[in-house]
Scaffold this motif. Structure first.
Motif, short mmCIF file in Angstrom:
data_model
loop_
_atom_site.label_atom_id
_atom_site.label_comp_id
_atom_site.label_asym_id
_atom_site.label_seq_id
_atom_site.Cartn_x
_atom_site.Cartn_y
_atom_site.Cartn_z
N CYS A 204 -3.66 13.54 3.16
CA CYS A 204 -3.16 14.92 3.02
C CYS A 204 -2.74 15.23 1.59
CB CYS A 204 -1.99 15.15 3.98
SG CYS A 204 -0.45 14.35 3.48
N GLY A 205 -2.66 14.20 0.75
CA GLY A 205 -2.26 14.40 -0.64
C GLY A 205 -0.85 13.98 -0.95
N ASN A 206 -0.01 13.84 0.08
CA ASN A 206 1.36 13.38 -0.13
C ASN A 206 1.42 11.85 -0.19
OD1 ASN A 206 2.42 15.98 -0.22
ND2 ASN A 206 2.71 16.07 2.00
N VAL A 207 2.60 11.34 -0.43
CA VAL A 207 2.78 9.90 -0.60
C VAL A 207 3.74 9.38 0.46
CG1 VAL A 207 3.74 8.13 -2.14
CG2 VAL A 207 2.30 9.94 -3.07
N GLY A 208 3.40 8.22 1.06
CA GLY A 208 4.31 7.56 1.99
C GLY A 208 4.41 8.18 3.36
N CYS A 209 3.39 8.91 3.79
CA CYS A 209 3.42 9.52 5.12
C CYS A 209 3.43 8.45 6.22
CB CYS A 209 2.21 10.41 5.34
SG CYS A 209 2.18 11.89 4.31
N LEU A 210 3.99 8.81 7.36
CA LEU A 210 4.02 7.90 8.51
C LEU A 210 2.63 7.37 8.83
CD1 LEU A 210 5.57 6.61 10.90
CD2 LEU A 210 5.13 8.74 12.18
N GLU A 211 1.63 8.22 8.72
CA GLU A 211 0.26 7.83 9.05
C GLU A 211 -0.24 6.69 8.16
OE1 GLU A 211 -3.61 10.53 9.05
OE2 GLU A 211 -2.17 11.13 10.60
N THR A 212 0.28 6.58 6.95
CA THR A 212 -0.18 5.53 6.03
C THR A 212 0.35 4.16 6.40
OG1 THR A 212 1.67 5.77 4.46
CG2 THR A 212 -0.26 7.20 4.13
N VAL A 213 1.35 4.11 7.30
CA VAL A 213 1.93 2.81 7.66
C VAL A 213 1.99 2.59 9.17
CG1 VAL A 213 3.30 2.45 5.57
CG2 VAL A 213 4.24 3.85 7.43
N SER A 214 1.28 3.39 9.94
CA SER A 214 1.33 3.17 11.39
C SER A 214 0.03 3.49 12.11
CB SER A 214 2.46 4.01 12.02
OG SER A 214 2.25 5.39 11.80
N SER A 215 -0.95 4.09 11.45
CA SER A 215 -2.20 4.44 12.12
C SER A 215 -3.04 3.20 12.36
CB SER A 215 -2.99 5.44 11.28
OG SER A 215 -3.45 4.82 10.10
N SER A 216 -4.04 3.33 13.24
CA SER A 216 -4.96 2.22 13.47
C SER A 216 -5.71 1.86 12.19
CB SER A 216 -5.94 2.58 14.59
OG SER A 216 -6.73 3.71 14.23
N ARG A 217 -5.96 2.85 11.33
CA ARG A 217 -6.65 2.56 10.07
C ARG A 217 -5.82 1.61 9.21
NH1 ARG A 217 -6.55 7.58 7.41
NH2 ARG A 217 -5.29 8.44 9.09
#
Length: 399
Positions: free
Chosen positions: A254-267
């Motif tokens: 999304c362009g932001n830094v440290g989003c929840l998705e960056t540390v919890s998604s399956s990716r």
């Protein structure tokens, strides 16, 4: 002269009565006309007329009379589950999923098409390819097409406002599908659809207040309040995947830094697991993919079930970050139930334990003690069933 306002009022009353009676029959496996009268507070004449119409339309069927203590035994009514079929799509996974589902939420046919990195117009073309493959399998009239879409969705306009993973911006998905297939189309964000699925078909069916946190290719929450989906201003309620939980963390799509998705998604989990597999050739992870680069979340889950200890701290870390976000949801809404859905939910109790531990550390103990955190009941089909719920609610008035 007929007063148009009176005519409109009569039509609205008729529609309300039809939906009320049908919902009452739908929410019962079998029910008599007298039971419907008692449940709806409508007159027996009104109920009989509505039932006659529903039977004529093929939505409801009569069963033989049942034994009764005295008097004429009542004839029972039930929904004809295959009166209509529903085409339902889940567009919030690494591969697009589609299914034909009947009125009782039974999946009759399922298809998928791999994205293989395609975005924009190429990804949109796959949506049509998926629908085409399902149409040929429908054996009953189609009620419509329901879609659990990615990103922020305006369900009123049928527009995917922003789905960064697919590079979709202001895509009029409903109109594009309607123009091609000439069927009613209803669309919602996939996490909102997941919440509607649990409310309509799941273990917590008809629970008026709850949240479903879907953790898979992306992360989001669907919220039900007073039996209605809560969409929020701008239809972005529950977009917790793009809330910052790590200062100076990884840059998100999304362009932001440290989003929840960056540390919890399956990716994220797959990327961490691939690094373990490369560093340790004897890891069970290497049994479930030709190379570490070929790992997917299914392979990681298999390795976890096989006892790969290096995955334990990753699951705990993911649970802690989810606990941060869920503590905020519970703190604001005081929800009695939070259900964890999506592929990451398959890590099970260890994931739940980490979530609850973090919630306890970040919320009032009394508040957390009144919230049950559990795995959602509908598994990988949850968004497909949510898309079915959208059609049942909007086309037939099921609530």
């Amino acid at each position: 002269m007929i007063d148009p306002h009176q005519k409109a009022t009569r039509e609205l009353t008729k529609l309300h009565n039809n939906r009320l009676v049908f919902t009452t029959i739908y929410n019962s496996q079998q029910v008599s006309r007298a039971d419907v009268v008692r449940a709806t507070n409508l007159t027996a004449t009104t109920v009989s007329g509505v039932v006659r119409d529903l039977v004529t339309r093929g939505l409801v069927e009569e069963e033989g009379p049942t034994a009764s203590a005295r008097g004429k035994p009542p004839t029972l009514l039930r929904v004809r589950k295959d009166a209509y079929h529903l085409i339902c799509l889940d567009l919030a996974k690494a591969s697009f999923q589609g299914a034909i589902i009947n009125l009782r939420g039974e999946i009759l046919t399922q298809r998928s098409v791999g994205l293989d990195g395609r975005t924009g117009e190429a990804a949109l073309a796959l949506v049509f390819e998926l629908i085409d493959s399902l149409l040929v399998s429908a054996t009953s009239p189609l009620l419509g097409i329901g879609v659990g879409g990615p990103g922020i969705v305006d369900p009123n306009a049928g527009v995917v406002c922003r789905a960064v993973n697919y590079d979709w911006h202001d895509v009029p998905l409903r109109d594009l599908i309607q123009r091609r297939y000439h069927l009613p189309v209803h669309i919602a964000n996939a996490s909102h659809a997941a919440a509607l699925a649990e409310y309509t078909f799941g273990r917590r069916r008809n629970t008026p207040d709850m949240a479903v946190v879907k953790v898979g290719y992306d992360v989001g929450a669907g919220i039900v309040l007073n039996g209605e989906l809560y969409l929020g201003h701008g239809f972005a309620a529950g977009e917790i995947g793009h809330v910052r939980v790590v200062e100076n963390g990884e840059r998100c799509l999304c362009g932001n830094v440290g989003c929840l998705e960056t540390v919890s998604s399956s990716r994220y989990i797959v990327r961490r697991a691939a690094a373990i597999a490369r560093a340790n050739p004897s890891s069970p992870l290497n049994q479930f993919a030709a190379t570490p680069r070929d790992l997917d979340i299914r392979g990681v889950l298999c390795a976890y079930a096989a006892g790969e200890p290096a995955l334990d701290p990753i699951v705990a870390e993911v649970g802690r970050y989810l606990g941060v976000a869920i503590a905020g949801l519970v703190g604001v809404l005081s929800l009695p139930y939070v259900l964890i859905a999506g592929s990451v939910s398959n890590f099970g109790q260890p994931l739940l334990d980490a979530i609850v531990q973090e919630m306890n550390a970040r919320s009032l103990a009394r508040m957390v003690s009144h919230t049950e955190v559990e795995i959602a009941s509908l598994g990988s089909k949850i968004v497909l069933l949510g898309a079915a719920g959208l059609l049942l609610r909007n086309e037939l008035g099921i609530v």
